[in-house]
Enzyme design. Structure first.
Site, mmCIF file in Angstrom:
data_model
loop_
_atom_site.group_PDB
_atom_site.id
_atom_site.type_symbol
_atom_site.label_atom_id
_atom_site.label_comp_id
_atom_site.label_asym_id
_atom_site.label_seq_id
_atom_site.Cartn_x
_atom_site.Cartn_y
_atom_site.Cartn_z
ATOM 1 N N LYS A 96 -3.183 1.218 9.661
ATOM 2 C CA LYS A 96 -1.890 1.399 8.986
ATOM 3 C C LYS A 96 -2.158 1.781 7.555
ATOM 4 O O LYS A 96 -2.963 1.117 6.859
ATOM 5 C CB LYS A 96 -1.107 0.065 9.038
ATOM 6 C CG LYS A 96 0.257 0.158 8.373
ATOM 7 C CD LYS A 96 1.289 0.754 9.306
ATOM 8 C CE LYS A 96 2.561 1.231 8.611
ATOM 9 N NZ LYS A 96 2.470 2.628 8.112
ATOM 10 N N LYS A 120 -5.454 -5.267 1.713
ATOM 11 C CA LYS A 120 -4.029 -5.431 1.412
ATOM 12 C C LYS A 120 -3.269 -5.838 2.673
ATOM 13 O O LYS A 120 -2.478 -6.780 2.667
ATOM 14 C CB LYS A 120 -3.498 -4.088 0.888
ATOM 15 C CG LYS A 120 -2.043 -4.092 0.484
ATOM 16 C CD LYS A 120 -1.503 -2.676 0.264
ATOM 17 C CE LYS A 120 -2.336 -1.858 -0.691
ATOM 18 N NZ LYS A 120 -1.652 -0.604 -1.084
ATOM 19 N N LYS A 132 -6.068 5.396 5.932
ATOM 20 C CA LYS A 132 -5.411 6.228 4.916
ATOM 21 C C LYS A 132 -5.690 7.681 5.240
ATOM 22 O O LYS A 132 -6.701 7.991 5.867
ATOM 23 C CB LYS A 132 -5.978 5.901 3.520
ATOM 24 C CG LYS A 132 -5.075 6.302 2.382
ATOM 25 C CD LYS A 132 -4.044 5.226 2.110
ATOM 26 C CE LYS A 132 -3.045 5.651 1.067
ATOM 27 N NZ LYS A 132 -2.225 4.509 0.625
ATOM 28 N N GLY A 171 4.102 7.123 3.829
ATOM 29 C CA GLY A 171 3.991 7.936 2.626
ATOM 30 C C GLY A 171 3.016 7.371 1.596
ATOM 31 O O GLY A 171 2.543 6.237 1.706
ATOM 32 N N ASP A 172 2.711 8.177 0.618
ATOM 33 C CA ASP A 172 1.950 7.788 -0.579
ATOM 34 C C ASP A 172 2.265 8.900 -1.580
ATOM 35 O O ASP A 172 3.321 9.555 -1.458
ATOM 36 C CB ASP A 172 0.451 7.677 -0.251
ATOM 37 C CG ASP A 172 -0.355 6.984 -1.360
ATOM 38 O OD1 ASP A 172 -0.360 5.738 -1.398
ATOM 39 O OD2 ASP A 172 -0.967 7.676 -2.210
ATOM 40 N N SER A 384 6.787 -1.704 5.850
ATOM 41 C CA SER A 384 6.420 -0.762 6.922
ATOM 42 C C SER A 384 6.158 -1.521 8.220
ATOM 43 O O SER A 384 6.582 -1.089 9.300
ATOM 44 C CB SER A 384 5.156 0.019 6.543
ATOM 45 O OG SER A 384 5.464 1.141 5.755
#
Ligand code: NDP
Ligand code: 2IT
Length: 452
Positions: A96, A120, A132, A171-172, A384
């Site tokens: 994730k 995290k 990522k 998103g990022d 999320s």
């Protein structure tokens, strides 16, 4: 029995070996360094963590995908970008983590973000692994049609690597609801599946969760508030410097204002704005989210209270708390010294690794409360995970319910980091607390699941 100096030497040697095996990836080295330099106390106490290969496995992604993303601009010209997805660790759940579209993206940056994400996500306690991805595509100045064609080409390769039980992007930087929409549409078209849980950050009408857009910024403000409460203070009446003017910064500013603090600044890569009356979040949203404009426009429209400082750094503005919310390494040792000179009480990372390692050490030595991103900005990925839960149950929760869950999760992360730091002999050190608490969760699961 192994002594602490021996363990420190072992961790140092391990770090050097990892740096050697992953050349020219300074951000990845930095993220590894920050974690390994805090693990000695837990490895000394729990010998199973010294098992050969455990930490090496934790620092090596399970899978790394790099692919070509060809697309045509509005004039028919062909561009070739590079796409990435790093599936770092799935011991706790499906991979994730977000997708970043920014010209600076390369493998080392995606690996640092993926490594941080593993820790995290573990801190949220919600059963999500870490990953990522992204591309060196620059969405600035591109039309909606160009962004759509890029997203469709990106997903035409990415779809085979993701899935609601496998890997769930979001998103990022450079990826917001517009991009998630185009990506979701192409996934649905290729797979012929309504698989809502394959992406998070979706629109309200088609599987998105209320409060997901707000969650990272809101969560970081809640974390900063918890750190202040630990010192007998609260957010009300505090002045704040915030960097960035994207998703995280906007909702940081909104929550600060709601809780009676005064956010004085925002920024983008062209400079910063100082607004003596406090940043007007409605105007900021209009300029940055609706018009996709530059930050100088905010100052032009705001009137006498606001001023645009081209090329400047927000950290020169005196304030009680600082919330870096733009990008990695945006606050260095000099900036930290300026903040300390100006009497800053707390620094809380909305962005991922915005504060350099030297600056973190300087702030901690000066007694400033420092919230590391893997704890402080975990609210985004936590909501999320709540979006995934709603999708699986084919339901949607009220905004109030999601907000309550978010504030519960952020307080829980704060308590976990605080108590873990104390238990391992570093009271008040949230970096050590976050790293050790997350490490214990991931490492225990990896040990239980065997050498894979
Ligand atoms: P956005 O794309 O919405 O906004 C990014 C902001 O940062 C913009 O103001 C941008 O300015 C600025 N910025 C980006 N790169 C640079 C750079 N190299 N130099 C100076 N300014 C820069 O992204 P987000 O708000 O989503 O993300 C911000 C940070 O928060 C990132 O570190 C991200 O990893 C982190 N984060 C995001 C989460 C999320 O849910 N979105 C969750 C947790 C962390 P400009 O437009 O000029 O480039
Ligand atoms: O850095 C991050 O935590 C994010 N960009 C959000 C990831 C997510 O999956 O919501």
């Amino acid at each position: 029995m192994t002594t602490r100096p021996d363990i420190n030497t072992t961790l140092d040697l391990l770090r050097i070996e990892i740096e050697h095996r992953n050349p020219a990836q300074p951000e990845f080295h930095q993220a590894i360094h920050e974690v390994l330099e805090t693990l000695a106390p837990v490895v000394a106490e729990r010998p199973e963590y010294a098992e050969p290969g455990l930490i090496e496995r934790l620092c090596e992604p399970e899978r790394q995908v790099i692919f070509r993303v060809p697309w045509q601009d509005d004039h028919g010209r062909v561009h070739v970008n590079r796409g990435f997805r790093v599936e770092f660790n799935s011991a706790l759940g499906p991979y994730k983590g977000g997708l970043r579209f920014h010209p600076s993206v390369n493998l080392g940056i995606i690996k640092f973000l993926g490594f941080e994400q593993v820790f995290k996500n573990a801190l949220t306690g919600l059963g999500i692994g870490g990953g990522k991805g992204g591309s060196d595509f620059d969405p600035h100045g591109r039309s909606d049609a160009e962004v759509m064609r890029f997203c469709q080409s990106f997903m035409t390769e990415l779809y085979r690597h993701i899935g609601e039980h496998t890997d769930v992007p979001a998103g990022d930087i450079g990826v917001g609801s517009r991009e998630i929409g185009y990506l979701f549409g192409q996934y649905r078209r290729i797979t012929n599946r309504w698989e809502a849980g394959v992406l998070t950050g979706k629109g309200q009408g088609w599987g998105g969760s209320l409060i997901r857009p707000e969650a990272t910024g809101y969560g970081n403000v809640l974390f900063a508030g918890a750190m202040l409460r630990e010192r007998g203070e609260d957010l009300e009446g505090q002045t704040a410097v915030v960097s960035g003017s994207g998703n995280v910064a906007i909702y940081t500013i909104e929550k600060l204002t709601e809780l009676g603090a005064n956010p004085l600044t925002c920024s983008d890569s062209s400079g910063y704005v100082i607004d003596e009356k406090g940043v007007d979040v409605a105007l900021l949203k209009q300029v940055k989210e609706v018009e996709r404009g530059r930050i100088g426009t905010y100052a032009e429209r705001r009137g006498a209270s606001a001023r645009f400082v081209p090329g400047g750094r927000v950290w020169e503005v005196p304030a009680d708390i600082a919330l870096p919310s733009a990008t990695q390494n945006e606050l260095d040792e000099n900036d930290a010294a300026t903040l300390v000179r100006n009497g800053v009480k707390a620094v809380s990372e909305g962005a991922n690794m915005p504060v350099t390692l030297e600056a973190v050490h300087l702030l901690q030595r000066a007694g400033v409360a420092f919230g590391p991103g893997k704890a402080a900005n975990a609210g985004g990925v936590a909501v999320s995970a709540l979006e995934m839960a709603q999708n699986h149950a084919r339901t949607s929760w009220t905004a109030q319910r999601v907000q309550d869950e978010l504030s519960h999760i952020m307080n829980d992360i704060h308590t976990t980091c605080h108590e873990t730091a104390e238990r391992y002999g570093s009271p008040g050190d949230y970096v050590t607390g976050a790293n050790i608490a997350a490490f214990e969760r991931v490492a225990d699961s990896m040990l239980a699941q065997g050498v894979i």
